[in-house]
Design a protein around this motif. Structure first.
Motif, PDB file in Angstrom:
ATOM      1  N   ILE A  75       0.716  -1.218   0.158  1.00 31.08           N
ATOM      2  CA  ILE A  75       0.085  -0.002   0.052  1.00 31.08           C
ATOM      3  C   ILE A  75       0.846   1.436   0.012  1.00 31.08           C
ATOM      4  CG2 ILE A  75      -1.713   1.226   1.143  1.00 31.08           C
ATOM      5  CD1 ILE A  75      -2.899  -1.264   2.161  1.00 31.08           C
ATOM      6  N   LEU A  76       1.796   1.155   0.693  1.00 29.22           N
ATOM      7  CA  LEU A  76       2.794   2.507   0.985  1.00 29.22           C
ATOM      8  C   LEU A  76       3.470   2.443  -0.462  1.00 29.22           C
ATOM      9  CD1 LEU A  76       4.005   4.396   2.993  1.00 29.22           C
ATOM     10  CD2 LEU A  76       5.970   2.908   3.177  1.00 29.22           C
ATOM     11  N   SER A  77       3.973   1.533  -1.228  1.00 25.26           N
ATOM     12  CA  SER A  77       4.618   2.019  -2.581  1.00 25.26           C
ATOM     13  C   SER A  77       3.355   2.252  -3.485  1.00 25.26           C
ATOM     14  CB  SER A  77       5.349   0.790  -2.940  1.00 25.26           C
ATOM     15  OG  SER A  77       4.907  -0.563  -2.546  1.00 25.26           O
ATOM     16  N   LEU A  78       2.280   1.757  -3.359  1.00 27.91           N
ATOM     17  CA  LEU A  78       1.362   2.221  -4.355  1.00 27.91           C
ATOM     18  C   LEU A  78       1.014   3.679  -3.989  1.00 27.91           C
ATOM     19  CD1 LEU A  78      -1.224   1.145  -6.334  1.00 27.91           C
ATOM     20  CD2 LEU A  78      -2.358   1.397  -4.420  1.00 27.91           C
ATOM     21  N   ARG A  79       1.011   4.090  -2.844  1.00 31.68           N
ATOM     22  CA  ARG A  79       0.492   5.552  -2.465  1.00 31.68           C
ATOM     23  C   ARG A  79       1.545   6.362  -2.974  1.00 31.68           C
ATOM     24  NH1 ARG A  79      -1.455   4.601   3.502  1.00 31.68           N
ATOM     25  NH2 ARG A  79      -3.696   4.013   2.907  1.00 31.68           N
ATOM     26  N   ARG A  80       3.008   6.105  -3.102  1.00 30.45           N
ATOM     27  CA  ARG A  80       4.020   6.723  -3.566  1.00 30.45           C
ATOM     28  C   ARG A  80       4.207   6.907  -5.041  1.00 30.45           C
ATOM     29  NH1 ARG A  80       8.822   5.323   0.821  1.00 30.45           N
ATOM     30  NH2 ARG A  80       7.837   6.165   2.602  1.00 30.45           N
ATOM     31  N   GLN A  81       3.311   6.273  -5.634  1.00 28.32           N
ATOM     32  CA  GLN A  81       3.133   6.458  -7.183  1.00 28.32           C
ATOM     33  C   GLN A  81       2.254   7.685  -7.541  1.00 28.32           C
ATOM     34  OE1 GLN A  81       4.601   4.501  -9.570  1.00 28.32           O
ATOM     35  NE2 GLN A  81       5.784   3.752  -7.815  1.00 28.32           N
ATOM     36  N   SER A  82       1.242   8.071  -6.551  1.00 33.06           N
ATOM     37  CA  SER A  82       0.480   9.100  -6.931  1.00 33.06           C
ATOM     38  C   SER A  82       0.480  10.184  -5.678  1.00 33.06           C
ATOM     39  CB  SER A  82      -0.918   8.425  -6.884  1.00 33.06           C
ATOM     40  OG  SER A  82      -1.372   7.916  -5.541  1.00 33.06           O
ATOM     41  N   ALA A  83      -0.335  11.370  -6.240  1.00 33.09           N
ATOM     42  CA  ALA A  83      -0.320  12.440  -5.106  1.00 33.09           C
ATOM     43  C   ALA A  83      -1.762  12.683  -5.365  1.00 33.09           C
ATOM     44  CB  ALA A  83       0.917  13.646  -5.300  1.00 33.09           C
ATOM     45  N   MET A  84      -2.158  13.558  -4.154  1.00 30.54           N
ATOM     46  CA  MET A  84      -3.801  13.703  -4.045  1.00 30.54           C
ATOM     47  C   MET A  84      -3.971  15.125  -3.927  1.00 30.54           C
ATOM     48  SD  MET A  84      -6.775  11.889  -2.327  1.00 30.54           S
ATOM     49  CE  MET A  84      -8.048  11.028  -3.509  1.00 30.54           C
ATOM     50  N   VAL A  85      -4.804  15.799  -4.454  1.00 34.97           N
ATOM     51  CA  VAL A  85      -5.419  17.098  -4.146  1.00 34.97           C
ATOM     52  C   VAL A  85      -6.669  17.006  -3.413  1.00 34.97           C
ATOM     53  CG1 VAL A  85      -5.694  19.675  -4.979  1.00 34.97           C
ATOM     54  CG2 VAL A  85      -3.961  18.355  -5.885  1.00 34.97           C
ATOM     55  N   PHE A  86      -7.089  17.447  -2.557  1.00 39.21           N
ATOM     56  CA  PHE A  86      -8.134  17.023  -1.690  1.00 39.21           C
ATOM     57  C   PHE A  86      -9.168  18.181  -1.772  1.00 39.21           C
ATOM     58  CE2 PHE A  86      -4.920  14.914   0.442  1.00 39.21           C
ATOM     59  CZ  PHE A  86      -5.742  13.566   0.682  1.00 39.21           C
ATOM     60  N   ASP A 164      -9.716  15.661  -5.918  1.00 41.26           N
ATOM     61  CA  ASP A 164     -10.944  15.181  -5.460  1.00 41.26           C
ATOM     62  C   ASP A 164     -11.711  16.604  -5.394  1.00 41.26           C
ATOM     63  OD1 ASP A 164     -13.036  13.989  -4.425  1.00 41.26           O
ATOM     64  OD2 ASP A 164     -12.211  13.677  -2.344  1.00 41.26           O
ATOM     65  N   GLU A 165     -12.396  16.800  -6.500  1.00 37.52           N
ATOM     66  CA  GLU A 165     -13.203  18.193  -6.226  1.00 37.52           C
ATOM     67  C   GLU A 165     -12.475  19.264  -5.933  1.00 37.52           C
ATOM     68  OE1 GLU A 165     -17.185  17.690  -4.917  1.00 37.52           O
ATOM     69  OE2 GLU A 165     -17.452  15.625  -4.897  1.00 37.52           O
ATOM     70  N   PRO A 166     -11.352  19.761  -6.684  1.00 36.54           N
ATOM     71  CA  PRO A 166     -10.570  20.478  -5.981  1.00 36.54           C
ATOM     72  C   PRO A 166     -11.071  22.040  -5.933  1.00 36.54           C
ATOM     73  CG  PRO A 166     -10.105  20.114  -8.421  1.00 36.54           C
ATOM     74  CD  PRO A 166     -11.063  19.176  -7.771  1.00 36.54           C
ATOM     75  N   THR A 167     -12.297  22.197  -6.483  1.00 37.83           N
ATOM     76  CA  THR A 167     -12.815  23.509  -6.376  1.00 37.83           C
ATOM     77  C   THR A 167     -14.226  23.616  -5.653  1.00 37.83           C
ATOM     78  OG1 THR A 167     -13.941  23.409  -8.498  1.00 37.83           O
ATOM     79  CG2 THR A 167     -11.657  24.284  -8.486  1.00 37.83           C
ATOM     80  N   SER A 168     -14.560  22.487  -5.162  1.00 39.37           N
ATOM     81  CA  SER A 168     -15.960  22.308  -4.772  1.00 39.37           C
ATOM     82  C   SER A 168     -16.111  23.308  -3.360  1.00 39.37           C
ATOM     83  CB  SER A 168     -16.344  21.048  -4.272  1.00 39.37           C
ATOM     84  OG  SER A 168     -16.430  20.259  -5.671  1.00 39.37           O
TER      85      SER A 168
END
Lengths: 256, 236
Positions: A75-86, A164-168
């Motif tokens: 899970i940790l290495s999967l997460r390090r493939q991506s970044a998220m904007v909340f 994830d809905e960056p402007t909501s």
């Protein structure tokens, strides 16, 4: 790049994702549309295991994880493939703007402090916040916070950025600032998956649009196909409702 | 009966000599309790298998019984236990040779740990879930997310509660007197009974406790202002 196979997820026995299959290529910008409760945010969060799917395979970059027997390390290495904007920015509240961007570089990318600082300053310049390094998130307006969030995601140089809905959560007048930053990075060829309610933005920025409803992908295609010639009834109804809301509010504004 | 105002000052000078013991009985248990409390809170929040049952029992017992009882149980119980073990394994340890203050410190540390664990737990829970998610999203593991992102905020927000516990334990240290530790209340008692001036002695002791509390509150206020400035738009 991204490969999802038969992703299933339910909350309290209520199925939210009913078997999602999806492939996204490198450099592709994909937006996910759909009414609330359709599972679009859950799908996005399954991509970095903030929600753990009950079944199916998630692959991002070179890392493939089988949901049922995912280990912490996977899970940790999967997460390090991506970044998220909340949606609600989720900036580290006790850290300054600069520290927020540096954090990922120092902890996961093992940068030296000076190096991380230099890199972060460049990124903040890029999102138009070169003068806010030492501010705390609580001192910034919503759109400024979200632009820090985008800089924080960019700093990781990930395979894919998840929005994830960056402007909501933003005031309508501030939405434009954030959208133009996202557009600018889309042009750099970074793979992006965006959940949004901004129809004209989705139309403009996407290579592909997914329409979700009731936990399944109802329809997908180019923005032109989805917005101008939707094949499915549910897509058409959704778009009609949205555009009616849009024209009503437009008329209301005129009347006032 | 009259009150001898001048004797208050005499008693004050005598009682304040016991201040170091009072401070030792307050600060050491809180430091030990800080570590115990943090560990217990994390065990309970993460629902660690097996350990969380023990942690629940520990917090329930130590918060559910008076501190004076913990001191009594350990003061009378531990020597028995130590002598038994010493005899069994031929360690040659005599419980009489262990200074009494160690028993008191143990009892107070265990109580402090139980109370502090609940402060840590509430502090950690009060940090929004989004902070943890953001930490995961930049690739941190659970330990990094906890130590770098959640705990600093949880601890900063808990400063008023820590001060509360500090003040509580400052005053609680006075019960060490019952196992003949000469801390400030004990000293006051001795001054009072040797001079037969009870009111004056306890006024003096009260003034010292009150003064210490005011100092603690002042320090806490300053630290809190600095530590939580991030939450108030950087205003210190």
């Amino acid at each position: 790049m991204i490969y999802l196979k038969d992703i299933k997820k339910s909350f309290n026995q209520q199925p939210v994702l009913k078997g999602i299959n999806l492939k996204i290529g490198k450099g592709e910008v994909v937006t996910i549309l759909g009414p609330s409760g359709s599972g679009k945010t859950t799908l996005l969060r399954c991509l970095n295991f903030l929600e753990k799917p009950e079944e199916g395979i998630v692959q991002v970059g070179d890392i493939q994880v089988k949901s049922k027997k995912a280990t912490k390390r996977e899970i940790l290495s999967l997460r390090r493939q991506s970044a998220m904007v909340f949606q609600h920015y989720n900036l580290f509240a006790h850290k300054t703007v600069l520290e927020n961007v540096m954090e990922g570089l120092i902890v996961t990318k093992k940068y030296k402090k000076a190096e991380a600082k230099r890199e972060s300053e460049l990124l903040l310049e890029k999102v138009g916040l070169g003068d806010k390094h030492d501010h705390f998130p609580s001192q910034l307006s919503g759109d400024q916070q979200q632009r820090v969030g985008i800089a924080r995601a960019l700093a990781l140089n990930p395979e894919v950025i998840l929005f994830d809905e960056p402007t909501s959560a933003l005031d309508p007048e501030l939405v434009g600032e954030v959208l133009s930053v996202i557009k600018a990075i889309a042009q750099e060829g970074i793979t992006m998956v965006i959940v949004t309610h901004e129809m004209s933005f989705a139309k403009e920025i996407s290579d592909r649009v997914l329409f979700m409803d009731g936990g399944v992908i109802v329809e997908e295609g180019s923005p032109l196909e989805i917005f101008n010639a939707p094949k499915e009834d549910r897509t058409r109804q959704f778009l009609n409702r949205i555009s009616r809301d849009f024209s009503v509010s437009f008329l209301e504004e005129r009347a006032n | 009966m009259t009150i001898d105002i001048l004797f208050i000052w005499t008693a004050f000078k005598e009682i304040i000599r016991a201040l170091p013991i009072t401070l030792i009985l307050t600060i050491l248990p809180l430091l030990a309790g800080f570590i115990i409390g943090l560990a217990v809170a994390l065990i309970r929040i993460n629902k660690v298998k097996f350990l969380s049952g023990i942690a629940n029992g520990y917090v329930s017992f130590f918060r559910g019984t008076p501190i004076i009882m913990h001191i009594m149980l350990i003061y009378f119980g531990f020597p028995l236990l130590i002598d038994q073990i010493s005899k069994k394994f031929d360690l040659g340890i005599q419980s009489d040779s262990i200074p009494i203050i160690l028993f008191v410190l143990t009892a107070l540390s265990l109580s402090a740990g139980a109370y502090l664990s609940e402060i840590f737990r509430s502090g950690i829970i009060s940090v929004s879930n989004g902070q943890m998610e953001a930490a995961y999203s930049v690739g941190m593991n659970s330990f990094q997310a906890m130590t770098r992102i959640v705990l600093p905020q949880a601890i900063a927000q808990s400063i008023p509660n820590f001060t509360n516990i500090f003040i509580g334990f400052l005053h609680t240290s006075s019960i060490a007197f019952i196992v003949s530790q000469k801390e400030m209340t004990g000293a006051a008692n001795i001054v009072a009974s040797t001079n037969l001036k009870f009111l004056e002695s306890f006024i003096a002791a009260g003034l010292i406790y009150w003064g210490l509390t005011i100092i603690a509150e002042g320090l806490s206020f300053l630290i809190e202002k600095k530590a939580t400035a991030y939450n108030r738009g950087g205003v210190q």
